[in-house]
Design a protein around this motif. Structure first.
Motif, PDB file in Angstrom:
ATOM      1  N   GLU A 112       0.705  -1.187  -0.128  1.00  0.00           N
ATOM      2  CA  GLU A 112      -0.045  -0.051  -0.043  1.00  0.00           C
ATOM      3  C   GLU A 112       0.788   1.346   0.044  1.00  0.00           C
ATOM      4  O   GLU A 112       0.386   2.442  -0.157  1.00  0.00           O
ATOM      5  CB  GLU A 112      -0.931  -0.014   1.128  1.00  0.00           C
ATOM      6  CG  GLU A 112      -1.760  -1.040   1.248  1.00  0.00           C
ATOM      7  CD  GLU A 112      -2.564  -1.080   2.627  1.00  0.00           C
ATOM      8  OE1 GLU A 112      -3.808  -1.933   2.693  1.00  0.00           O
ATOM      9  OE2 GLU A 112      -1.972  -0.668   3.595  1.00  0.00           O
ATOM     10  N   ASN A 147       3.391   2.470  -1.795  1.00  0.00           N
ATOM     11  CA  ASN A 147       3.638   3.518  -2.957  1.00  0.00           C
ATOM     12  C   ASN A 147       2.522   4.119  -3.471  1.00  0.00           C
ATOM     13  O   ASN A 147       2.457   5.394  -3.663  1.00  0.00           O
ATOM     14  CB  ASN A 147       3.958   2.555  -4.085  1.00  0.00           C
ATOM     15  CG  ASN A 147       5.119   1.814  -4.279  1.00  0.00           C
ATOM     16  OD1 ASN A 147       6.161   2.465  -3.509  1.00  0.00           O
ATOM     17  ND2 ASN A 147       5.407   0.578  -4.697  1.00  0.00           N
ATOM     18  N   ARG A 148       1.031   3.614  -3.254  1.00  0.00           N
ATOM     19  CA  ARG A 148       0.118   4.440  -3.434  1.00  0.00           C
ATOM     20  C   ARG A 148      -0.100   5.599  -2.661  1.00  0.00           C
ATOM     21  O   ARG A 148      -0.687   6.692  -2.979  1.00  0.00           O
ATOM     22  CB  ARG A 148      -1.265   3.555  -3.467  1.00  0.00           C
ATOM     23  CG  ARG A 148      -2.630   4.280  -3.516  1.00  0.00           C
ATOM     24  CD  ARG A 148      -3.978   3.632  -3.210  1.00  0.00           C
ATOM     25  NE  ARG A 148      -4.205   2.574  -4.334  1.00  0.00           N
ATOM     26  CZ  ARG A 148      -5.330   2.079  -4.652  1.00  0.00           C
ATOM     27  NH1 ARG A 148      -6.068   1.665  -3.701  1.00  0.00           N
ATOM     28  NH2 ARG A 148      -5.252   1.363  -5.711  1.00  0.00           N
ATOM     29  N   TRP A 162      -0.259   9.416  -3.056  1.00  0.00           N
ATOM     30  CA  TRP A 162      -1.212  10.578  -2.716  1.00  0.00           C
ATOM     31  C   TRP A 162      -0.543  11.649  -1.858  1.00  0.00           C
ATOM     32  O   TRP A 162      -1.439  12.856  -1.939  1.00  0.00           O
ATOM     33  CB  TRP A 162      -2.384   9.875  -1.673  1.00  0.00           C
ATOM     34  CG  TRP A 162      -3.355   9.177  -2.321  1.00  0.00           C
ATOM     35  CD1 TRP A 162      -3.616   7.793  -2.285  1.00  0.00           C
ATOM     36  CD2 TRP A 162      -4.510   9.678  -3.158  1.00  0.00           C
ATOM     37  NE1 TRP A 162      -4.636   7.440  -3.269  1.00  0.00           N
ATOM     38  CE2 TRP A 162      -5.112   8.612  -3.756  1.00  0.00           C
ATOM     39  CE3 TRP A 162      -4.986  10.989  -3.119  1.00  0.00           C
ATOM     40  CZ2 TRP A 162      -6.479   8.436  -4.329  1.00  0.00           C
ATOM     41  CZ3 TRP A 162      -5.844  10.999  -4.035  1.00  0.00           C
ATOM     42  CH2 TRP A 162      -6.832  10.064  -4.715  1.00  0.00           C
TER      43      TRP A 162
END
Length: 230
Positions: free
Chosen positions: A125, A127-128, A132
């Motif tokens: 999670e 990298n996402r 953001w």
């Protein structure tokens, strides 16, 4: 406090000192004229914020590893609010530079936010989540100057006779937003670093100096000593 005229503001001792240094050095290849020297002056003043942020980021990160993310984050946000409050009354360049100095030192909260995101996300999670954060910064750079320009225009519209009306309202809005951020973080942001993962408080300053001192980033000495902080 009595407001000074724009001419008196421009005659501030710090302003004239920095401009005299810029005029003497003439570091760029552009013509030595007041117009271009003012641009160089703005670059020097603007770079101060980023330099201070660089110097304080490792210190804030190490403090958050030792005392927890949330208290260090709130402390840095209080410092940012203080810098905005001083900006509201910066009727000369010296006071404004004090505000920027405090704000630059406390802007290390960016490093703490990245650490918080790293704490609460899995490897898949992360990298996402980091993307953001990058998107949020981009939106801030888009709408922040726009909001500042609108507030500055409103300030000069409602208080046309005041020589400082162009910056007081943007500074006041920035202060209000920073206080809202403090309230939001205080109530909704949990502590993400448990006690068993924090740096041992019995470690001496010499044990963590390689992590704290920014110039060690160029020698990679902090990486050689990371095993002592496990």
């Amino acid at each position: 406090m009595e407001c000074k005229s724009l001419t008196e503001i421009m005659q501030d001792v710090l302003y004239t000192t920095i401009m005299s240094v810029v005029n003497f050095l003439n570091l760029s290849d552009v013509p030595n004229s007041p117009k271009w020297n003012s641009v160089l002056f703005g670059g020097i003043v603007g770079s101060l914020f980023s330099i201070l942020q660089f110097l304080s980021s490792t210190l804030a990160g190490s403090a958050s590893d030792r005392y927890g993310r949330k208290p260090v984050l709130i402390f840095s946000m209080l410092g940012i609010s203080l810098s905005y409050a001083i900006w509201c009354i910066s009727f000369n360049l010296t006071v404004f530079m004090i505000a920027r100095f405090i704000g630059g030192l406390c802007k290390a909260n960016v490093a703490i936010i990245l650490a918080i995101v790293s704490d609460v996300t899995t490897e898949n999670e992360r990298n996402r989540a980091m993307a953001w954060i990058g998107a949020a910064f981009s939106l801030g750079f888009i709408f922040g100057p726009l909001l500042g320009a609108i507030c500055s225009q409103l300030g000069t519209t409602f208080w046309p006779l005041s020589p400082v009306s162009f910056f007081v309202l943007p500074a006041a809005v920035s202060l209000l937003l920073s206080l809202i951020n403090i309230g939001f973080v205080s109530h909704f942001c949990p502590e993400t670093l448990p006690q068993n993962k924090r740096i041992d408080k019995t470690k001496s300053i010499s044990d963590i100096s390689n992590v704290i001192l920014p110039w060690n980033l160029f020698k990679f000495s902090s990486l050689h000593t990371l095993k002592t902080l496990d």
